[in-house]
Every structure is written in structure tokens, then in C-alpha cells.
Design a protein around this motif. Sequence first.
Motif, PDB file in Angstrom:
ATOM      1  N   ALA A 165       1.837   3.242   8.905  1.00 52.89           N
ATOM      2  CA  ALA A 165       0.448   3.152   9.356  1.00 52.89           C
ATOM      3  C   ALA A 165      -0.207   1.870   8.853  1.00 52.89           C
ATOM      4  N   ARG A 166      -0.916   1.204   9.739  1.00 49.18           N
ATOM      5  CA  ARG A 166      -1.663   0.009   9.351  1.00 49.18           C
ATOM      6  C   ARG A 166      -2.806   0.420   8.426  1.00 49.18           C
ATOM      7  N   VAL A 167      -2.989  -0.326   7.337  1.00 49.25           N
ATOM      8  CA  VAL A 167      -4.042  -0.060   6.359  1.00 49.25           C
ATOM      9  C   VAL A 167      -5.069  -1.183   6.435  1.00 49.25           C
ATOM     10  N   VAL A 168      -6.334  -0.817   6.362  1.00 49.29           N
ATOM     11  CA  VAL A 168      -7.406  -1.811   6.520  1.00 49.29           C
ATOM     12  C   VAL A 168      -8.499  -1.598   5.479  1.00 49.29           C
ATOM     13  N   LEU A 169      -9.302  -2.636   5.299  1.00 46.54           N
ATOM     14  CA  LEU A 169     -10.529  -2.558   4.511  1.00 46.54           C
ATOM     15  C   LEU A 169     -11.683  -2.345   5.472  1.00 46.54           C
ATOM     16  N   SER A 170     -12.637  -1.503   5.100  1.00 45.41           N
ATOM     17  CA  SER A 170     -13.762  -1.243   5.990  1.00 45.41           C
ATOM     18  C   SER A 170     -15.029  -0.963   5.192  1.00 45.41           C
ATOM     19  N   ALA A 171     -16.150  -1.104   5.877  1.00 53.43           N
ATOM     20  CA  ALA A 171     -17.465  -0.828   5.279  1.00 53.43           C
ATOM     21  C   ALA A 171     -18.440  -0.580   6.426  1.00 53.43           C
ATOM     22  N   GLY A 242     -20.174   1.168  -0.108  1.00 50.94           N
ATOM     23  CA  GLY A 242     -19.207   0.182  -0.546  1.00 50.94           C
ATOM     24  C   GLY A 242     -18.086  -0.019   0.446  1.00 50.94           C
ATOM     25  N   ILE A 243     -17.082  -0.791   0.015  1.00 50.57           N
ATOM     26  CA  ILE A 243     -15.890  -1.083   0.818  1.00 50.57           C
ATOM     27  C   ILE A 243     -14.782  -0.140   0.394  1.00 50.57           C
ATOM     28  N   THR A 244     -13.996   0.311   1.349  1.00 51.62           N
ATOM     29  CA  THR A 244     -12.866   1.159   1.004  1.00 51.62           C
ATOM     30  C   THR A 244     -11.623   0.696   1.749  1.00 51.62           C
ATOM     31  N   MET A 245     -10.479   1.161   1.290  1.00 55.61           N
ATOM     32  CA  MET A 245      -9.200   0.847   1.909  1.00 55.61           C
ATOM     33  C   MET A 245      -8.523   2.150   2.309  1.00 55.61           C
ATOM     34  N   CYS A 246      -8.044   2.245   3.546  1.00 54.86           N
ATOM     35  CA  CYS A 246      -7.366   3.452   4.007  1.00 54.86           C
ATOM     36  C   CYS A 246      -6.603   3.139   5.291  1.00 54.86           C
ATOM     37  N   PRO A 247      -5.694   4.032   5.710  1.00 53.08           N
ATOM     38  CA  PRO A 247      -5.013   3.822   6.988  1.00 53.08           C
ATOM     39  C   PRO A 247      -6.011   3.709   8.134  1.00 53.08           C
ATOM     40  N   GLN A 248      -5.703   2.841   9.071  1.00 52.75           N
ATOM     41  CA  GLN A 248      -6.616   2.594  10.187  1.00 52.75           C
ATOM     42  C   GLN A 248      -6.931   3.864  10.970  1.00 52.75           C
ATOM     43  N   PHE A 249      -5.933   4.775  11.091  1.00 55.59           N
ATOM     44  CA  PHE A 249      -6.192   5.963  11.910  1.00 55.59           C
ATOM     45  C   PHE A 249      -7.292   6.845  11.313  1.00 55.59           C
ATOM     46  N   GLY A 258     -19.437   2.964  15.636  1.00 54.69           N
ATOM     47  CA  GLY A 258     -20.257   1.950  14.992  1.00 54.69           C
ATOM     48  C   GLY A 258     -20.643   2.267  13.565  1.00 54.69           C
ATOM     49  N   ARG A 259     -20.118   3.366  13.008  1.00 56.21           N
ATOM     50  CA  ARG A 259     -20.473   3.717  11.625  1.00 56.21           C
ATOM     51  C   ARG A 259     -19.736   2.850  10.606  1.00 56.21           C
ATOM     52  N   LEU A 260     -18.564   2.314  10.982  1.00 54.83           N
ATOM     53  CA  LEU A 260     -17.796   1.435  10.106  1.00 54.83           C
ATOM     54  C   LEU A 260     -17.288   0.237  10.897  1.00 54.83           C
ATOM     55  N   VAL A 261     -17.014  -0.846  10.172  1.00 57.45           N
ATOM     56  CA  VAL A 261     -16.356  -2.024  10.745  1.00 57.45           C
ATOM     57  C   VAL A 261     -15.258  -2.468   9.787  1.00 57.45           C
ATOM     58  N   GLU A 262     -14.210  -3.047  10.337  1.00 55.89           N
ATOM     59  CA  GLU A 262     -13.176  -3.621   9.484  1.00 55.89           C
ATOM     60  C   GLU A 262     -13.702  -4.905   8.871  1.00 55.89           C
ATOM     61  N   VAL A 263     -13.327  -5.141   7.610  1.00 50.94           N
ATOM     62  CA  VAL A 263     -13.764  -6.351   6.908  1.00 50.94           C
ATOM     63  C   VAL A 263     -12.558  -7.056   6.305  1.00 50.94           C
ATOM     64  N   LEU A 264     -12.743  -8.322   6.020  1.00 46.81           N
ATOM     65  CA  LEU A 264     -11.733  -9.155   5.356  1.00 46.81           C
ATOM     66  C   LEU A 264     -10.346  -9.062   6.007  1.00 46.81           C
ATOM     67  N   PRO A 265     -10.261  -9.324   7.309  1.00 46.79           N
ATOM     68  CA  PRO A 265      -8.926  -9.340   7.924  1.00 46.79           C
ATOM     69  C   PRO A 265      -8.036 -10.440   7.350  1.00 46.79           C
ATOM     70  N   GLN A 266      -8.646 -11.401   6.621  1.00 47.75           N
ATOM     71  CA  GLN A 266      -7.860 -12.452   5.978  1.00 47.75           C
ATOM     72  C   GLN A 266      -7.006 -11.916   4.843  1.00 47.75           C
TER      73      GLN A 266
END
Length: 310
Positions: A165-171, A242-249, A258-266
Amino acid sequence: MPRKFDHLSDVEVLLNVVEHGSLTAAAVVLATTPSVLSRAVARLEARLGTQLLRRTTRSMGLTEAGRQYVDEARAAFALLDEAEHAIRGSAGQLTGRVRLSAPTSYGHQRLPALLAIFARQYPLVQLELNITNRNVDLAAEGFDLAIRSGPLPDSSMVAHRLEDARVVLSASPAYVAQAGPLETFEDLQRQRCIAFLRPSTGRVSPWHLQVDGREIDWIPPSALAVSDDVMGVVSLAEQGLGITMCPQFMIERSVESGRLVEVLPQLPCRNRPFSVVFAPHRNLSPAARALIDTLVAATRPQKIPGQSRS
């Protein structure tokens, strides 16, 4: 001819006591009293000439002989159960019962669509789903299968990989609006982070990031930490905490609304593997094997209805 297996009711009592964790809990399920069940276990121990349960005033557990006997008895009863279902089944349709345990993230976000596929194909199979972030003891607790996330250090289990599973940062958009620059790892280090505490250790689960081409395991300085239910990090992030990290699903619906957006794709995160596991000595029923096949096939890219894959 004397009855050779007239003690099977006592064996069923033992299995119920082990499954429910105590004489009292099993007595409630069986509509009897703890003393009746205690005598049944004592009769079985006398027949076998060995202690099966180790009981104190505060706890109860299986002896080594008890664990071995329970494993073999469960397998034997499973065979009888399958034989009965095979006779009752009509038109060659698969029958039986499968007990499956899964972590909360997968149990709520992934499995419903997967089990719907299985239920349509095998409508006579009974499914029992346990959703918990605790790694259940498959043999001791009577589970056929379990979904496990992350690396699998326990080599005694047979595992079939379902997906990475792809993991992302979001806020939340509100948090991003006031967070300041969010472009580098140094920027992330200055942010409020929502962490998850590992159930096995109680410690913060590290964030697996790629920074300047190298992989690091970073312990976020968590302003807020969640234990037991990993879905809590999503709920807190939606409220701008705050920002959290979890699987994209886990956040797909939150992003769509619109409650969350992915951040720091870099800062790419390391994918998280999910696997279905079972004990190698367990004689899996045809229904359990069919569920494994369905899960493995359905988690291939573009197979889960309503789910995007990356």
C-alpha cells in the motif's frame, strides 16, 4: 460395542473455555455454570492423564500438552464440521465457516469491498471478522486466517502478499494554510505531527521516509499520539491537529471530500505491505483456501471496486 468417543462433549467444553478465555465467559455462552464446565475439563484431564489448563485465582492458560491437544482437537472438529457442511451443501456449492482477523485500517477501509466479492461468489460460506490491532494467536484463539501489516518476522506463518500500500503524509487544508513552508524534511520537523503508538511496544511508530535519496526511519516529535485504533490519526488530522502518515487507502474518502490533502510529496514514504497469513500446521478448509484465493486475486491492481490504486 462400547462408545469410544463419549467424551467429545467434554472436548467441546475445553475448546469453548479456551476460545472465550475463562470458565465464566464460556458458561455464559453455553448457558450453564462455571462449576459444570470445570468438572468437564477435569474429566478430560483425568482421561488423558495430564493437566490441560493451568488455573490460578487470577488467570488461566494452556499447558504445553493442553496447547497441543487443543490444536489437534480443533483440526478434528473442523474436519467434522466440513463433512457436515459438505453433506448439507446443495449443487456442489462451497460451504463452511471462516474466522478472519484484521487490523482496523484494513478491516474498515479495504476488507468490506473484498469480502463482498467473496460473499457473492460463495453465498453459503459463513464469515466471522475480528477487527483489532492486536496480533491474535491464530491457533490458541481459533482463527483460520489473519491480515498482517508490515514486515513479517514470524517465519512460522505461511504468508500470501496482498499488496504494498502506498503511504502518504496528509493534513487538513486549514492546517496547511497556517503551517508555513511545507517543502523539505526540515519543514516537516517544525510541524505538529500526529503519531501512532505501536500496540506491541507502546512506542511511537517511526515514519519511513526518503530524504535526499536515502531511506530513514524518523520518530516524529508527536504533539498528539493515538493508541489502539490507527484510524484515530485520520480523525484528528481532519480536525486540523497536525500532519499524519498512513496508507493512502485510509484517507481516500477524506481527500475526496476535501477534509484532508496530501502534503510533502517531495518526501516519498515507504510502501506498507499487507499479507494474509495462516499457521502452517493448520488443515485449512476449502472455504478458507477460497477466501485466500479471492483476497489475493482481488487486491491486484484495479480489482477493488471504488478503490483507486497507485
